[in-house]
Design an enzyme around this catalytic site. Sequence first.
Site, short mmCIF file in Angstrom:
data_model
loop_
_atom_site.label_atom_id
_atom_site.label_comp_id
_atom_site.label_asym_id
_atom_site.label_seq_id
_atom_site.Cartn_x
_atom_site.Cartn_y
_atom_site.Cartn_z
N HIS A 173 79.80 -87.45 35.73
CA HIS A 173 80.06 -88.68 35.06
C HIS A 173 81.53 -88.70 34.32
CE1 HIS A 173 75.50 -89.65 34.27
NE2 HIS A 173 76.00 -89.36 35.49
N GLY A 174 82.31 -87.88 34.85
CA GLY A 174 84.01 -87.95 34.44
C GLY A 174 84.06 -87.06 33.18
#
Length: 399
Positions: free
Chosen positions: A248-249
């Site tokens: 999710h970065g």
Amino acid sequence: MGAAGFICTGILLVFSFAVSSAGGEPVFNVVGFGARGNGIADDTKAFEAAWAAACSTSAPSVTMAVPPWRAFLVGPVQFRGPCAPQKITMLVLGAIVAPPAGAWKWSIGKADHWLMFYRVDGLRVTGNGVLDGNGQSWWIRRCTTSGCVRSAPTALMVEQCNNLELSGFTSKNSPQMHVAVLNSISVHVEHLTIIAPRDSPNTDGIHIGHCTDVHILNSNIGTGDDCVSISSGSRFVTVHGIVCGPGHGVSIGSLGKNGAVAAVEYIEVSNVHFFNTLYGARIKTWQGGEGYAKSISFTDIVFINVENPVLITQFYRASDVAVQGAVAINNITYSGLIGTSRQPTAVDFDCSTAGSCTEIHVNNMRITGPAGLSGTVARCQNVQGDTSGYVYPRIPCLT
């Protein structure tokens, strides 16, 4: 053979002794304290005994060694300080394996962590070994058709450990977060490999909370949640040279849950490559929160097939109750961002009407559709700031 090779060779030569020395430094071998390392016998007490001996010795620098070519089954355990040595190293060359969910060891241990270091200044956890959290046994129990329960342990929790170094090892399949560093000053994390499937719940790679002077460098992280998450109370944090995907970065937040007061500042994220992630450069705050996230930069970022490359949201899991407050987001710079977005919306700045997203600067950005064959757009509301250089897609609410 380099200096590191000589050190490792020296340590290997003394692995047949409980307490020996390498280069004049005492080495406390877990096998010498009774660890079997066969992946079946419970080695928790041997690890506790080796730690107690290493922590209490009068030498200025000591090593607790986990030898190679073995798998050590270890239940939830706390390695507590303060310790007598100024520097204490846990050298992980073999595998440390967690018992599965439901095992009796978890009934007597703390469920919020598996391996924990607490109040150990001058701590170094290093080596080319593996921390295997046996997360598969937790993910199946936690997730049902109604969602996932956030009750599994963090694999490696480090709290109140100043002058900390984490380097070299692999963390795989953590039940929840892989590495969480809390309430610590001067933290150096480098050359970690963190692995979990993209559908593994809440398996953040590296989580930072209430820390100052943090460097997270040159690591490969692929998980089911944030590759790196930076939460409230953190300042002067550098994230550089990370390869992220799946996941999710790199996320600032989430901040301000239940009206909490957040404070995050002086964060630099640079030279990060996102591959097939759900998010890229993200700042997320809860509706109704207070405080600030400011002086944050994302520089020289590459997105490859990222679903939401650039995101600011002040409505992260918004409350059912209408609230007006928002964590102030100020002085955020995006510079040198390139790559491809999986969705048409490549940039999404979603801020509240409280006027709390200010000084948002975008300089030189080009994010296209997959393989550059289709266009992208930017969506924004309630944002104040500017653009400079070539910026694509155009951001309509920035001058």
